[in-house]
Scaffold this motif. Structure first.
Motif, mmCIF file in Angstrom:
data_model
loop_
_atom_site.group_PDB
_atom_site.id
_atom_site.type_symbol
_atom_site.label_atom_id
_atom_site.label_comp_id
_atom_site.label_asym_id
_atom_site.label_seq_id
_atom_site.Cartn_x
_atom_site.Cartn_y
_atom_site.Cartn_z
ATOM 1 N N GLU A 139 6.391 -8.866 0.602
ATOM 2 C CA GLU A 139 5.482 -7.726 0.578
ATOM 3 C C GLU A 139 4.533 -7.823 1.765
ATOM 4 O O GLU A 139 3.942 -8.868 2.003
ATOM 5 C CB GLU A 139 4.681 -7.715 -0.729
ATOM 6 C CG GLU A 139 5.523 -7.562 -1.980
ATOM 7 C CD GLU A 139 4.695 -7.689 -3.251
ATOM 8 O OE1 GLU A 139 3.464 -7.884 -3.133
ATOM 9 O OE2 GLU A 139 5.269 -7.594 -4.349
ATOM 10 N N ILE A 141 1.219 -7.429 3.931
ATOM 11 C CA ILE A 141 -0.205 -7.530 3.657
ATOM 12 C C ILE A 141 -0.969 -6.701 4.680
ATOM 13 O O ILE A 141 -0.794 -6.883 5.894
ATOM 14 C CB ILE A 141 -0.660 -9.004 3.718
ATOM 15 C CG1 ILE A 141 0.087 -9.828 2.666
ATOM 16 C CG2 ILE A 141 -2.161 -9.104 3.536
ATOM 17 C CD1 ILE A 141 -0.157 -9.393 1.248
ATOM 18 N N ASN A 142 -1.824 -5.815 4.187
ATOM 19 C CA ASN A 142 -2.578 -4.932 5.078
ATOM 20 C C ASN A 142 -4.037 -5.329 5.235
ATOM 21 O O ASN A 142 -4.646 -5.054 6.265
ATOM 22 C CB ASN A 142 -2.525 -3.487 4.554
ATOM 23 C CG ASN A 142 -1.132 -2.908 4.570
ATOM 24 O OD1 ASN A 142 -0.671 -2.404 5.580
ATOM 25 N ND2 ASN A 142 -0.447 -2.978 3.428
ATOM 26 N N THR A 143 -4.609 -5.949 4.197
ATOM 27 C CA THR A 143 -6.035 -6.276 4.207
ATOM 28 C C THR A 143 -6.257 -7.701 3.724
ATOM 29 O O THR A 143 -5.371 -8.318 3.130
ATOM 30 C CB THR A 143 -6.820 -5.322 3.283
ATOM 31 O OG1 THR A 143 -6.414 -5.551 1.918
ATOM 32 C CG2 THR A 143 -6.571 -3.862 3.663
ATOM 33 N N GLU A 146 -5.727 -7.917 -0.057
ATOM 34 C CA GLU A 146 -4.322 -8.088 -0.431
ATOM 35 C C GLU A 146 -3.862 -9.509 -0.121
ATOM 36 O O GLU A 146 -3.060 -10.082 -0.861
ATOM 37 C CB GLU A 146 -3.458 -7.081 0.325
ATOM 38 C CG GLU A 146 -3.675 -5.642 -0.104
ATOM 39 C CD GLU A 146 -2.800 -4.682 0.688
ATOM 40 O OE1 GLU A 146 -2.073 -5.137 1.600
ATOM 41 O OE2 GLU A 146 -2.848 -3.470 0.401
ATOM 42 N N TYR A 149 -4.950 -11.956 -3.019
ATOM 43 C CA TYR A 149 -4.109 -11.852 -4.212
ATOM 44 C C TYR A 149 -2.683 -12.326 -3.937
ATOM 45 O O TYR A 149 -2.028 -12.911 -4.804
ATOM 46 C CB TYR A 149 -4.105 -10.414 -4.738
ATOM 47 C CG TYR A 149 -5.343 -10.080 -5.535
ATOM 48 C CD1 TYR A 149 -5.457 -10.464 -6.864
ATOM 49 C CD2 TYR A 149 -6.403 -9.405 -4.950
ATOM 50 C CE1 TYR A 149 -6.597 -10.173 -7.599
ATOM 51 C CE2 TYR A 149 -7.555 -9.114 -5.675
ATOM 52 C CZ TYR A 149 -7.644 -9.504 -7.005
ATOM 53 O OH TYR A 149 -8.773 -9.223 -7.719
ATOM 54 N N GLY A 150 -2.200 -12.091 -2.722
ATOM 55 C CA GLY A 150 -0.859 -12.558 -2.375
ATOM 56 C C GLY A 150 -0.770 -14.072 -2.369
ATOM 57 O O GLY A 150 0.197 -14.661 -2.873
ATOM 58 N N PRO A 187 0.948 -4.820 9.735
ATOM 59 C CA PRO A 187 0.974 -5.571 8.466
ATOM 60 C C PRO A 187 2.144 -6.558 8.453
ATOM 61 O O PRO A 187 3.207 -6.280 9.005
ATOM 62 C CB PRO A 187 1.158 -4.469 7.412
ATOM 63 C CG PRO A 187 0.589 -3.246 8.050
ATOM 64 C CD PRO A 187 0.935 -3.368 9.515
#
Length: 281
Positions: A139, A141-143, A146, A149-150, A187
């Motif tokens: 997945e 990651i943009n921020t 995120e 949590y990732g 990202p």
């Protein structure tokens, strides 16, 4: 030599504290054998030394006082052997956990000692790196939110002790197509480099083939500050006759688990490369 011993004498004989003996008395684990009918003073018998020695040894192997009381309750050979086997299995499990933890910490100490070299910052180098297994959620990651949590999700999938603290294992994948298009801040997918013996579900597994990598280290943030280093690295490849042959890895080298100084946060970008074929004119 005498048969009756005071609490202080028995404690000294067995290398224990008087408070420990008082506690054993209160919970009915080990009580004085004699009580003076006139003074009420309590005495232990020298012949109790073996029982107290057994209690001390059982405590040393990690048995609780409750477990020791069960051990002494209607003892027989089979019961005692079964209890000791169970406790031995528990100790072996703890020994293995400690051995794994020691190995991880030792590797990190060695790694941090090697990575702490300012002369290697912002300079491109070539290094042979063996094949690696990545555990990833696939997945992007943009921020930073995120990212937090990732990372938590990845850590929850690991079964190691102190797995990625200062470990040169947490990072992101920078797609080759983005680098070639000069999209350096796109990202990215986060990952953890897995131990060789780790079992990873197929949907979370990505294999990075071993080979030659062009590497550059820099200070900054995981999702930012990499553009300048990527530009320098790609320019160096062009000047030296190398080209990319796959996605790049950006791996955390020194993170906030080690330092509060933002200037000491360090990453390394690793790009798989090969020498361009020379043209025979």
């Amino acid at each position: 030599m005498k048969e009756k011993l005071t609490i202080s004498e028995m404690a000294k004989l067995r290398g224990m504290t008087t408070e420990a003996l008082r506690h054993y008395d209160r919970i009915d684990l080990f009580k004085p054998q004699y009580v003076d009918p006139y003074s009420g003073y309590r005495y232990y018998s020298i012949f109790q030394y073996e029982i107290l020695g057994t209690i001390k040894e059982l405590r040393q192997i990690g048995m609780s006082t409750h477990e020791i009381k069960q051990y002494f309750d209607q003892r027989n050979f089979k019961k005692s052997l079964d209890i000791l086997k169970t406790k031995h299995a528990e100790l072996l499990s703890k020994v293995n956990e400690l051995a794994e933890l020691e190995e991880n910490i030792r590797e990190k100490i060695v790694y941090l000692g090697e990575v702490n070299r300012d002369d290697e910052l912002h300079e491109v180098s070539f290094r042979e790196i063996k094949s690696r297994k990545l555990m990833t959620l696939h997945e992007k990651i943009n921020t930073n939110l995120e990212l937090c949590y990732g990372v938590l999700r990845l850590e929850s999938m690991l079964t190691e002790k102190a797995p990625i603290l200062a470990s040169n294992r947490l990072g992101i994948i920078i797609e080759e197509t983005d680098i070639r298009a000069n999209r350096y801040e796109e990202p990215s997918v986060i990952f953890v480099v897995a131990k060789d013996r780790a079992k990873i579900q197929e949907q979370h597994l990505k294999i990075i083939p071993g080979g030659l990598f062009a590497c550059i280290r820099y200070n900054g943030e995981l999702l930012r500050n990499r553009s300048e280093s990527l530009k320098k690295l790609t320019n160096h490849l062009e000047e030296t006759g190398y080209h990319m042959i796959g996605d790049a890895l950006q791996i955390m080298q020194v993170d906030i688990t080690i330092t509060d100084n933002p200037n000491e946060i360090m990453f390394e970008i690793q790009v798989p490369v090969e020498k361009k074929a020379s043209l025979n004119l």
